[in-house]
Design a protein around this motif. Structure first.
Motif, short mmCIF file in Angstrom:
data_model
loop_
_atom_site.label_atom_id
_atom_site.label_comp_id
_atom_site.label_asym_id
_atom_site.label_seq_id
_atom_site.Cartn_x
_atom_site.Cartn_y
_atom_site.Cartn_z
N TYR A 25 39.20 -15.79 30.40
CA TYR A 25 38.34 -14.09 30.23
C TYR A 25 39.42 -13.27 29.22
O TYR A 25 41.26 -13.22 29.59
CB TYR A 25 38.20 -13.26 31.25
CG TYR A 25 37.12 -13.69 32.69
CD1 TYR A 25 36.14 -13.45 31.86
CD2 TYR A 25 37.62 -14.79 33.53
CE1 TYR A 25 34.75 -14.10 33.60
CE2 TYR A 25 36.45 -15.48 34.25
CZ TYR A 25 35.95 -15.18 34.33
OH TYR A 25 34.47 -15.51 35.49
N TRP A 26 39.45 -12.33 28.55
CA TRP A 26 39.81 -11.63 27.88
C TRP A 26 39.20 -10.05 28.49
O TRP A 26 37.70 -9.77 28.09
CB TRP A 26 40.01 -11.05 26.64
CG TRP A 26 40.93 -12.62 25.80
CD1 TRP A 26 42.04 -12.69 25.58
CD2 TRP A 26 39.81 -14.05 25.90
NE1 TRP A 26 42.54 -14.56 25.09
CE2 TRP A 26 40.68 -14.23 25.24
CE3 TRP A 26 38.42 -14.67 26.13
CZ2 TRP A 26 40.82 -16.35 25.09
CZ3 TRP A 26 38.72 -16.05 25.45
CH2 TRP A 26 39.35 -16.25 24.98
N ILE A 27 39.91 -8.63 28.10
CA ILE A 27 39.15 -7.12 28.18
C ILE A 27 39.10 -7.12 27.01
O ILE A 27 40.42 -6.42 26.14
CB ILE A 27 39.96 -6.91 29.49
CG1 ILE A 27 39.33 -5.32 30.07
CG2 ILE A 27 41.47 -6.36 29.02
CD1 ILE A 27 39.49 -4.47 30.85
N THR A 28 38.10 -5.93 26.84
CA THR A 28 38.60 -5.09 25.24
C THR A 28 39.45 -3.90 25.70
O THR A 28 40.01 -3.36 26.74
CB THR A 28 37.08 -4.95 24.61
OG1 THR A 28 36.60 -3.86 26.18
CG2 THR A 28 35.93 -5.59 24.50
N SER A 29 40.43 -3.45 24.90
CA SER A 29 40.77 -1.96 24.59
C SER A 29 40.54 -1.06 24.39
O SER A 29 41.06 -0.18 24.30
CB SER A 29 42.25 -2.97 24.08
OG SER A 29 41.94 -2.86 22.22
N ALA A 30 39.17 -0.91 23.91
CA ALA A 30 38.16 -0.33 23.45
C ALA A 30 37.34 0.55 24.87
O ALA A 30 36.65 -0.11 25.74
CB ALA A 30 37.76 0.38 22.36
N ARG A 31 37.50 1.72 24.89
CA ARG A 31 36.38 2.60 26.11
C ARG A 31 34.84 2.11 25.64
O ARG A 31 34.87 2.95 24.17
CB ARG A 31 37.05 3.60 26.15
CG ARG A 31 38.16 4.05 27.05
CD ARG A 31 38.06 5.93 27.84
NE ARG A 31 40.00 5.54 27.89
CZ ARG A 31 40.01 6.86 28.21
NH1 ARG A 31 39.31 8.27 28.30
NH2 ARG A 31 41.35 7.18 28.57
N ALA A 32 34.30 2.08 25.99
CA ALA A 32 33.96 1.95 27.39
C ALA A 32 34.69 0.28 27.05
O ALA A 32 33.72 -0.87 26.45
CB ALA A 32 32.91 1.97 27.94
N GLU A 46 29.86 -11.61 16.91
CA GLU A 46 29.35 -10.81 17.10
C GLU A 46 31.07 -10.50 18.13
O GLU A 46 31.48 -9.48 18.75
CB GLU A 46 28.29 -10.05 17.53
CG GLU A 46 27.83 -10.74 19.30
CD GLU A 46 27.17 -11.63 18.67
OE1 GLU A 46 26.61 -11.94 19.49
OE2 GLU A 46 27.06 -11.46 17.68
N PHE A 47 31.47 -11.69 18.96
CA PHE A 47 31.97 -12.09 19.84
C PHE A 47 33.23 -12.45 19.27
O PHE A 47 34.76 -11.29 19.81
CB PHE A 47 32.21 -12.93 20.87
CG PHE A 47 31.03 -12.70 21.85
CD1 PHE A 47 29.85 -12.48 22.11
CD2 PHE A 47 31.88 -12.76 23.31
CE1 PHE A 47 28.87 -12.21 22.82
CE2 PHE A 47 31.20 -12.63 24.61
CZ PHE A 47 29.94 -12.65 24.61
N ALA A 48 33.47 -12.33 18.23
CA ALA A 48 34.34 -12.43 17.24
C ALA A 48 35.87 -11.42 16.79
O ALA A 48 36.34 -11.55 16.44
CB ALA A 48 34.52 -14.06 15.39
N VAL A 49 34.40 -10.73 16.27
CA VAL A 49 34.74 -9.56 15.55
C VAL A 49 35.64 -8.58 16.81
O VAL A 49 36.57 -8.41 16.44
CB VAL A 49 33.80 -8.14 15.24
CG1 VAL A 49 33.90 -6.87 14.75
CG2 VAL A 49 32.46 -9.29 14.10
N ARG A 50 35.11 -8.76 17.63
CA ARG A 50 35.18 -7.56 18.91
C ARG A 50 36.55 -8.40 19.64
O ARG A 50 37.16 -7.88 20.39
CB ARG A 50 34.44 -7.54 20.07
CG ARG A 50 33.02 -7.20 20.39
CD ARG A 50 32.04 -6.93 21.02
NE ARG A 50 32.18 -6.76 21.91
CZ ARG A 50 31.28 -6.18 23.01
NH1 ARG A 50 29.82 -6.82 23.02
NH2 ARG A 50 31.34 -5.86 24.30
N LEU A 51 37.02 -9.82 19.88
CA LEU A 51 37.84 -10.14 19.98
C LEU A 51 38.70 -9.85 18.55
O LEU A 51 40.19 -9.72 18.99
CB LEU A 51 37.78 -12.22 20.13
CG LEU A 51 37.35 -12.11 21.58
CD1 LEU A 51 36.55 -13.65 21.57
CD2 LEU A 51 37.58 -12.06 22.42
N THR A 52 38.68 -9.82 18.10
CA THR A 52 39.86 -9.79 16.50
C THR A 52 39.98 -7.76 16.65
O THR A 52 41.24 -8.04 16.75
CB THR A 52 39.34 -9.57 15.12
OG1 THR A 52 39.10 -10.98 15.28
CG2 THR A 52 40.03 -9.26 14.16
#
Length: 372
Positions: free
Chosen positions: A216-223, A195-201
């Protein structure tokens, strides 16, 4: 008189010049070129940095093959155009490494990384990864800058991405791969939650922030949310973000070694939070109202805002020709203050077209590096 100065004396004089002044001096005549070269070859160890970092802006996307990037000198408050003709292909900026930048050539579907010094026009591809990946998250860790702050040893972390499935098609790649500049090779170091691989991709821009043992990385989608990788234990975790579902833009930076979040909501000034003990975010600063009005120009929305930061400064910016709001450390006053930096509209009286950019902060250098 200047043409008769011995090379060693001329080199000593050149040691007091800033990189942009030294570059101009090198092009004056053969004698000055030789003196500048002699200084660059003997400038070891490098002089410690006591000036604020430069803002380097690269066009994005670069599909039209723009052949220049632009650098702002905060000491002289002026812009310089740097030719990129030495690059074999259009590139995308990933992040800074000392005085270098990590870039991604755009001529390949799969991730290929390279390093370059846009000031000295040095360029080198990094070796190919062990696993071909599309759109993974990329992180950088400086290993030890105490000996060479300009060109330190470093690691590049690549997590997730899409790879070819054994029976055709594509799959998410739940592994982490590391490049170490001291050994000049990649190594797969372990697995990661799918699930982390999916969201990082899917949702993560490439850039990362290192703080207190974590990348650290931040997701680009809300929220918005923050994903962290603890280097010592190879474990992953997730952090909440203040006002996560309301932020129109959110960027991670590092200030004084602490993980810092910069974001803004409609009708409100841009805010800066720092991560404290217990994974709690504390508000430390808001952009002054007059600077907010000047930056937004009546738009009222932060949606097109980008941000980049370092331990010494935080820049909020948009296009090349737009002004930038800067929160920067003023060492002699012992505090941080806000500044306005005019965008790059002309250089040497020649108008510069405005276009979307991606920026990094670095200390420029014309010295040679063993990394090339």
């Amino acid at each position: 008189m200047w043409s008769d100065l011995p090379s060693d004396l001329l080199s000593n004089i050149f040691s007091y010049l800033s990189p942009d002044s030294l570059a101009r001096a090198r092009s004056t005549c053969r004698h000055w070129h030789a003196g500048a070269k002699a200084y660059l070859l003997t400038a070891i160890p490098p002089v410690p940095w006591d000036e604020p970092p430069w803002f380097l802006a690269m066009p994005m996307p670069m599909r039209n093959r723009r052949l220049s990037c632009y650098a702002h000198n905060p000491v002289h408050n002026n812009w310089h155009a740097l030719s990129l003709h030495f690059l074999p292909d259009p590139v995308r900026l990933v992040g800074p490494i000392g005085s270098l930048v990590l870039i991604r050539p755009m001529n390949s579907t799969f991730l290929q990384l390279a390093i370059c010094n846009p000031f000295s026009r040095q360029f080198r591809h990094l070796p190919l990864l062990n696993t071909t990946r599309t759109n993974p998250a990329v992180g950088v860790l400086v290993l030890d800058s105490s000996q060479d702050v300009q060109f330190p040893s470093f690691r590049v972390y690549v997590a997730g991405g899409m790879s070819e499935a054994p029976r055709g098609g594509a799959m998410y790649e739940p592994t982490l791969e590391i490049y170490d500049s001291r050994h000049d090779r990649w190594q797969i170091v372990g697995s990661m939650p799918v699930e982390f691989a999916v969201r990082l991709t899917v949702w993560t821009p490439n850039e990362s922030v290192y703080s207190k043992g974590f990348l650290y990385w931040i997701t680009s989608a809300r929220a918005y949310c923050v994903m962290g990788f603890e280097i010592g234990t190879n474990t992953w975790r997730e952090l909440n973000v203040p006002m996560a579902d309301r932020l129109e833009f959110a960027t991670l930076v590092r200030r004084n070694g602490v993980l810092t979040l910069v974001g803004g909501t409609c009708g409100q000034p841009a805010c800066i939070w720092e991560l404290g003990d217990g994974d709690d975010w504390g508000l430390v600063e808001k952009m002054p109202a007059e600077l907010e009005m000047r930056f937004l120009g009546g738009k009222g929305s932060w949606g097109s805002t980008k941000c980049v930061g370092s331990d010494e400064a935080i820049y909020l910016y948009g296009c090349l020709g737009s002004g930038m709001a800067v929160w920067r450390e003023v060492v002699d006053k012992g505090r941080w203050e806000w500044f306005w930096v005019e965008g790059c509209c002309s250089i040497g009286g020649i108008r510069v077209q405005s276009f979307p950019i991606k920026g990094v902060l670095l200390h420029p250098s014309l010295a040679s590096s063993s990394l090339f």
